[in-house]
Design an enzyme around this catalytic site. Structure first.
Site, PDB file in Angstrom:
ATOM      1  N   SER A   3       0.842  -1.199   0.000  1.00 53.52           N
ATOM      2  CA  SER A   3       0.000   0.000   0.000  1.00 53.52           C
ATOM      3  C   SER A   3       0.876   1.247   0.000  1.00 53.52           C
ATOM      4  O   SER A   3       2.033   1.219   0.447  1.00 53.52           O
ATOM      5  CB  SER A   3      -0.873  -0.016   1.258  1.00 53.52           C
ATOM      6  OG  SER A   3      -0.029  -0.088   2.397  1.00 53.52           O
ATOM      7  N   CYS A   6      -3.248  -4.249  -8.283  1.00 54.89           N
ATOM      8  CA  CYS A   6      -2.859  -2.833  -8.296  1.00 54.89           C
ATOM      9  C   CYS A   6      -3.194  -2.223  -9.648  1.00 54.89           C
ATOM     10  O   CYS A   6      -3.142  -1.021  -9.807  1.00 54.89           O
ATOM     11  CB  CYS A   6      -1.386  -2.681  -7.963  1.00 54.89           C
ATOM     12  SG  CYS A   6      -0.334  -3.315  -9.258  1.00 54.89           S
TER      13      CYS A   6
HETATM   14  P1  NAD Z   1       0.542  -3.767   2.805  1.00 54.42           P
HETATM   15  O1  NAD Z   1       1.133  -2.426   2.610  1.00 54.42           O
HETATM   16  O2  NAD Z   1      -0.413  -3.969   3.914  1.00 54.42           O
HETATM   17  O3  NAD Z   1       1.715  -4.868   3.042  1.00 54.42           O
HETATM   18  C1  NAD Z   1       2.770  -5.035   2.128  1.00 54.42           C
HETATM   19  C2  NAD Z   1       3.981  -5.574   2.866  1.00 54.42           C
HETATM   20  O4  NAD Z   1       4.470  -4.581   3.768  1.00 54.42           O
HETATM   21  C3  NAD Z   1       3.702  -6.812   3.705  1.00 54.42           C
HETATM   22  O5  NAD Z   1       4.790  -7.682   3.579  1.00 54.42           O
HETATM   23  C4  NAD Z   1       3.569  -6.253   5.130  1.00 54.42           C
HETATM   24  O6  NAD Z   1       4.021  -7.174   6.087  1.00 54.42           O
HETATM   25  C5  NAD Z   1       4.463  -5.046   5.100  1.00 54.42           C
HETATM   26  N1  NAD Z   1       3.974  -3.889   5.876  1.00 54.42           N
HETATM   27  C6  NAD Z   1       2.677  -3.537   6.085  1.00 54.42           C
HETATM   28  N2  NAD Z   1       2.639  -2.374   6.769  1.00 54.42           N
HETATM   29  C7  NAD Z   1       3.912  -1.983   6.978  1.00 54.42           C
HETATM   30  C8  NAD Z   1       4.513  -0.864   7.624  1.00 54.42           C
HETATM   31  N3  NAD Z   1       3.787   0.088   8.182  1.00 54.42           N
HETATM   32  N4  NAD Z   1       5.856  -0.792   7.656  1.00 54.42           N
HETATM   33  C9  NAD Z   1       6.603  -1.749   7.085  1.00 54.42           C
HETATM   34  N5  NAD Z   1       6.092  -2.830   6.455  1.00 54.42           N
HETATM   35  C10 NAD Z   1       4.765  -2.948   6.402  1.00 54.42           C
HETATM   36  O7  NAD Z   1      -0.092  -4.196   1.404  1.00 54.42           O
HETATM   37  P2  NAD Z   1      -1.010  -5.451   1.092  1.00 54.42           P
HETATM   38  O8  NAD Z   1      -2.360  -5.208   1.665  1.00 54.42           O
HETATM   39  O9  NAD Z   1      -0.292  -6.706   1.423  1.00 54.42           O
HETATM   40  O10 NAD Z   1      -1.073  -5.378  -0.502  1.00 54.42           O
HETATM   41  C11 NAD Z   1      -2.020  -4.628  -1.203  1.00 54.42           C
HETATM   42  C12 NAD Z   1      -1.451  -3.272  -1.605  1.00 54.42           C
HETATM   43  O11 NAD Z   1      -0.320  -3.456  -2.441  1.00 54.42           O
HETATM   44  C13 NAD Z   1      -2.445  -2.467  -2.422  1.00 54.42           C
HETATM   45  O12 NAD Z   1      -2.377  -1.128  -2.003  1.00 54.42           O
HETATM   46  C14 NAD Z   1      -1.946  -2.618  -3.850  1.00 54.42           C
HETATM   47  O13 NAD Z   1      -2.306  -1.569  -4.727  1.00 54.42           O
HETATM   48  C15 NAD Z   1      -0.465  -2.647  -3.611  1.00 54.42           C
HETATM   49  N6  NAD Z   1       0.234  -3.272  -4.738  1.00 54.42           N
HETATM   50  C16 NAD Z   1       0.935  -2.446  -5.566  1.00 54.42           C
HETATM   51  C17 NAD Z   1       1.578  -2.974  -6.679  1.00 54.42           C
HETATM   52  C18 NAD Z   1       2.325  -2.071  -7.620  1.00 54.42           C
HETATM   53  O14 NAD Z   1       3.053  -2.558  -8.472  1.00 54.42           O
HETATM   54  N7  NAD Z   1       2.210  -0.759  -7.516  1.00 54.42           N
HETATM   55  C19 NAD Z   1       1.509  -4.346  -6.930  1.00 54.42           C
HETATM   56  C20 NAD Z   1       0.789  -5.157  -6.056  1.00 54.42           C
HETATM   57  C21 NAD Z   1       0.155  -4.597  -4.948  1.00 54.42           C
END
Ligand code: NAD
Length: 493
Positions: A230, A285
């Site tokens: 995210s 995404c």
């Molecule tokens: P998320 O941000 O909740 O988690 C992603 C990763 O970060 C996980 O491994 C999690 O453990 C870690 N994480 C979560 N919060 C954190 C923090 N505060 N500090 C450090 N690490 C942290 O995302 P999600 O819900 O797993 O995935 C969905 C999101 O990913 C959506 O927003 C989607 O759009 C995005 N996404 C983007 C792309 C792209 O290429 N732009 C591709 C796939 C997914």
């Protein structure tokens, strides 16, 4: 049949390890609500052990010729192909998408391994003879060091492969942290990595959530961080890792508009937009979540998309004929449905209401059926926020310029698509849309492995993206040497 609950393990220095974590989270099948596993929140000491193992392996691995390093990737590709169905089923079981979608993501993962097999050519530098009399200058690419990869839940197989094959092919060593919500696919992939005989410490895996990520970001031994997730987390990761001098690439969230011009073919456009908005239950995404119909396109497009939303077969992704699975968890379902309720209470019309569906045999699943809204102001929350569920809001504007102004006004810049039969409108859109990935008569403009997976504004933090040549540049340090080799040392320089 009840599934056995798996204890997720770490992989460090070529060995599987049970974490000594005091805290654990759980993994669920989002379609059945069954528990699949427990995941340790690996503490900083275990992150340190993984980074130390990667650092120890680095000097030997970087000396392995690139051609020999990619031999391991050829073996990995074969092994992924042999285990294709098992891996695809695991993705569906833990992540919820349909089996066809899981196969598609796995295919994308394999394509990244294939592109990284070209590293011996891609890693070449360049040189100039006689930049001054008798002096030559060369640019060579060297590995960066220990690289951390942090992945999101929505592509458990593919996203680690946007980075891992390139990182190791370039002579780096890796510590991967999969999403704690879908860690089981990488347990299987690491078993395959283990079997191809990489030297211990070249690839390592630690499991956990935010605290585990923070230990990686703060570790002085980690030189580069690749993150996908995210935008809120991407921003935090970007600044925290950069604060300790690491190179960082963070791909963030999205809110993707699709624009339908009156000269588009509405049947094709609505088929494609339905796949984009509702495929993977909207948890891509690159999922379309705002449709902007220009001029006379509004009524025919809204009717066509409503029909496709209402008829989409929703259920457990392993069952035959299912076209859309659940969202990842009960809290996601509650969030998506609350956003829809808020939109309705602020005046939106529900064209198709997918909330609280009855999915026979899967009463405990996190299902939201495709939902279509209209009559929302552009400023409303649901039009601006990343929903990450199968919800599409349809809007009406008068001109393509109004539509592009909306595309460029949002916080995110991941993808925007245009549907038209007019080349000049298509070119204008490609030229003016301020997003990283543009689709023309395409609803999921996902770059192939030999192109960068782009993103801009609030969807990307950094400069070099995932995949292809960008990945080679990210995972190498450019070094420039200026050399003089005189025949006669007595000459004055
Ligand atoms: P998320 O941000 O909740 O988690 C992603 C990763 O970060 C996980 O491994 C999690 O453990 C870690 N994480 C979560 N919060 C954190 C923090 N505060 N500090 C450090 N690490 C942290 O995302 P999600 O819900 O797993 O995935 C969905 C999101 O990913 C959506 O927003 C989607 O759009 C995005 N996404 C983007 C792309 C792209 O290429 N732009 C591709 C796939 C997914």
């Amino acid at each position: 049949m009840t599934q056995a609950v798996e204890s997720v393990r770490n992989y460090v220095a070529g060995k599987w390890q049970d974490s000594a974590a005091s805290e654990h989270t759980r993994v669920w099948n989002p379609a059945t609500g069954e528990q699949l596993g427990t995941v340790p929140v690996s503490p900083a000491s275990e992150v340190d052990a993984a980074v130390q193992a990667a650092a120890k392996a680095l000097p030997g691995w970087r000396r392995v010729p690139a051609g020999d390093r990619v031999d391991f990737l050829f073996r990995l590709r074969d092994s992924l192909k042999k285990n294709f169905e098992d891996l695809a089923r695991t993705v569906t079981i833990e992540c919820g998408k349909t089996l066809a979608e899981s196969r598609g993501e796995l295919q994308r993962a394999i394509e990244n391994v294939e592109v990284a097999c070209g590293t011996p050519s891609l890693i070449q530098g360049y040189n100039s003879e006689d930049i001054a009399s008798g002096i030559d200058e060369i640019m060579i690419r060297q590995p960066v060091g220990v690289c951390a990869i942090i992945a999101p839940f929505n592509f458990p197989a593919m996203i680690p492969f946007w980075f891992l094959p390139y990182a190791i092919a370039c002579g780096n060593t890796v510590v991967l942290k999969p999403s704690e919500r879908v860690p089981l696919t990488m347990q299987k992939v690491f078993a395959l990595l283990d079997a191809i005989g990489l030297p211990p410490g070249v690839v390592n895996m630690v499991n956990g959530g935010r605290a585990t990520v923070e230990a990686l970001l703060d570790h002085p031994g980690v030189r580069a961080v690749s993150f996908v997730g995210s935008s809120a987390a991407a921003r935090l990761v970007y600044s925290r890792a950069a604060a300790t001098g690491k190179r960082v690439q963070c791909q963030g969230g999205a809110k993707n508009p699709v624009v339908i011009l009156p000269d588009a073919d509405f049947v094709t456009a609505s088929d494609i937009v339905a796949d984009s908005a509702f495929g993977c239950a909207g948890q891509r995404c690159l999922a379309a979540s705002v449709a902007i119909a220009v001029g006379d396109a509004a009524n025919p497009f809204t009717e066509a998309i409503a029909q496709r939303a209402a008829s989409r077969v929703t259920g457990f992704g392993l069952d035959d004929g299912v076209q859309m699975g659940p969202v990842i968890a009960p809290d996601s379902k509650a969030r998506v449905e609350a956003l829809v309720a808020k939109a309705v209470s602020s005046g939106a019309s529900l064209v198709v209401d997918g909330r609280n569906p009855n999915i026979p045999n899967y009463a405990s699943g996190s299902f939201v059926r495709p939902t279509v809204l209209k009559d929302l102001p552009f400023a409303s929350e649901i039009t601006r926020t990343e929903i990450f569920g199968p919800v599409l809001s349809v809007h009406h504007v008068n001109t393509i310029d109004d539509a592009i102004a909306f595309v460029n006004s949002g916080e995110y810049g991941n993808m925007a698509c245009l549907f038209t039969s007019n080349g000049s409108s298509a070119r204008k859109f490609r030229y003016e849309a301020e997003v990283g990935n543009v689709g023309i008569n395409v609803g999921v403009a996902a770059p192939m492995a030999f192109f960068p997976f782009s993103g801009s504004r609030g969807s990307f933090f950094g400069d070099l993206h995932a995949q292809g040549r960008d990945a080679i540049e990210f995972f190498t340090q450019e070094k420039v040497a200026v050399e003089r080799w005189p025949k006669d040392w007595s000459r004055k320089f």
